[in-house]
Design a protein around this motif. Structure first.
Motif, PDB file in Angstrom:
ATOM      1  N   LYS A 131     -17.149  31.156  52.976  1.00  0.00           N
ATOM      2  CA  LYS A 131     -16.270  30.687  54.031  1.00  0.00           C
ATOM      3  C   LYS A 131     -17.086  30.111  55.187  1.00  0.00           C
ATOM      4  N   ASP A 179     -13.018  27.723  58.056  1.00  0.00           N
ATOM      5  CA  ASP A 179     -12.096  28.768  57.597  1.00  0.00           C
ATOM      6  C   ASP A 179     -11.808  29.798  58.680  1.00  0.00           C
ATOM      7  N   LYS A 234      -5.342  30.829  60.755  1.00  0.00           N
ATOM      8  CA  LYS A 234      -6.737  31.154  60.489  1.00  0.00           C
ATOM      9  C   LYS A 234      -7.225  32.116  61.567  1.00  0.00           C
TER      10      LYS A 234
END
Length: 361
Positions: A26, A104, A131
């Motif tokens: 990520k 991310d 997020k």
């Protein structure tokens, strides 16, 4: 020959696995705004100076063990948290907006004194957030021997990159500090001395780190509308006023140019029961000024009518702030007042739970 082919295949497989792993990692954007966490001691002068976050992997090699890809964006000039204001909140929101679909998760390093204000403001400005946006800081500089900066930073990065079945576990603005993950717009800083500096008195802890890093999924926020957009509207026309026994209304700034008064009163909503108080509050309302009533108590909520000395607020049509924090009330008012993006009246929107900041029936 056969062994050579096997070796080539193994190498190709390793490259393929490495590429897949890199894709799976990520991406987290670290936004450094300033504050104690970004300081280190200059041993020549003995004073604190900003730390160069481009060298963070040398300073904290443990970062290389995290399963996330870290990028860094720093303010051109680090800002002490006491200098944080509307302009800086808008800048942070704009940075997140520009990078939203490239990362991310987001981690904001911030000074501790006004972190709750920033977290609250961002929670209202980042619409449809799905997020993680995590804020953290420290009580001691990153270069100190006993610093709390490393643990706060490392665990915050974990939460900022925490996904389950390709779905972010955290989908809100949160503060991580001293083993606790808290909803940002429910927090307040209660200690300038202890590492455990933040509380969320009217909402449960979202997560806690110990031997295991735990999340209470039942209390996590999920966006009502997943269409992400940033609303940068913030107004300076908000006044905060804390009453106290023996206060004289003559010192109140009657002629100041403000549209909302956040009035912090006693207990569950009481104020002086005298004619001067009633007259002053009625004059403010007659000018069209919105009055939001919040409590001086750390926990609990406002209840108009519970005591006779709260009935004046019903009479003048004040807004019940219920269990909202002062930091959240101020930034919510700044965001709502005169905001053309809302088609409902201020009082209706203020008593609406927009992003988990207030308890409603």
């Amino acid at each position: 020959m056969q062994e050579k082919k096997l070796l080539i295949c193994l190498k190709l497989n390793l490259v393929f696995i490495k590429e897949i792993y890199t894709v799976m990692k990520k991406k987290v954007l670290l936004i450094y705004t300033g504050g104690t966490i970004g300081m280190e001691k200059n041993y020549d002068t003995g004073s604190l100076q900003p730390f160069d976050f481009e060298n963070i992997f040398n300073k904290i090699p443990e970062l290389n063990l995290l399963e996330c890809e870290l990028s860094i964006k720093s303010f051109d000039t680090p800002v002490d948290s006491s200098d944080m204001a509307l302009k800086q909140w808008q800048l942070i929101a704009q940075i997140i907006n520009d990078a939203y679909y490239s990362f991310d998760g987001f981690l904001i390093l911030h000074g501790t004194d006004t972190m709750s204000y920033t977290a609250s403001a961002l929670s209202f400005m980042l619409k449809g957030l799905s997020k993680p946006v995590i804020l953290t800081g420290s009580q001691l500089p990153i270069g100190d021997l006993r610093t709390d900066a490393k643990e706060n930073l490392l665990t915050s990065l974990y939460y900022a990159s925490l996904y389950n079945d390709n779905e972010p576990v955290i989908q809100e603005v949160a503060i991580y500090f001293e083993y606790k993950l808290l909803r940002g717009n429910r927090t307040l800083k209660y200690s300038a001395e202890f590492f455990d500096a933040y509380q969320s008195p009217n909402y449960p802890i979202l997560g806690q780190s110990g031997v295991h890093l735990n999340i209470d999924r039942e209390v996590l926020l999920r966006p009502k509308d997943r269409r992400f957009q940033v609303d940068l509207h913030l107004s300076e026309k908000v006044l905060f006023w804390r009453i106290f026994p023996g206060m004289d209304w003559q010192f109140f700034p009657h002629n100041a140019d403000f549209k909302v008064l956040i009035l912090q009163v006693f207990g569950s909503g009481t104020i002086f029961n005298n004619e001067k108080t009633k007259q002053t509050l009625k004059q403010l309302r007659n000018k069209g000024i919105e009055i939001v009533v919040i409590s001086q108590c750390v926990s609990g909520e406002i209840a108009f009518g519970k005591y006779e000395n709260s009935n004046i607020f019903r009479e003048i049509g004040a807004v019940n702030g219920r269990d909202i924090t002062a930091e959240s009330a101020i930034t919510k008012a700044m965001h709502l007042i005169e905001n053309p993006n809302y088609d409902k009246p201020f009082r209706e929107m203020f008593t609406t739970d927009i992003c988990g900041e207030i308890s409603t029936d």
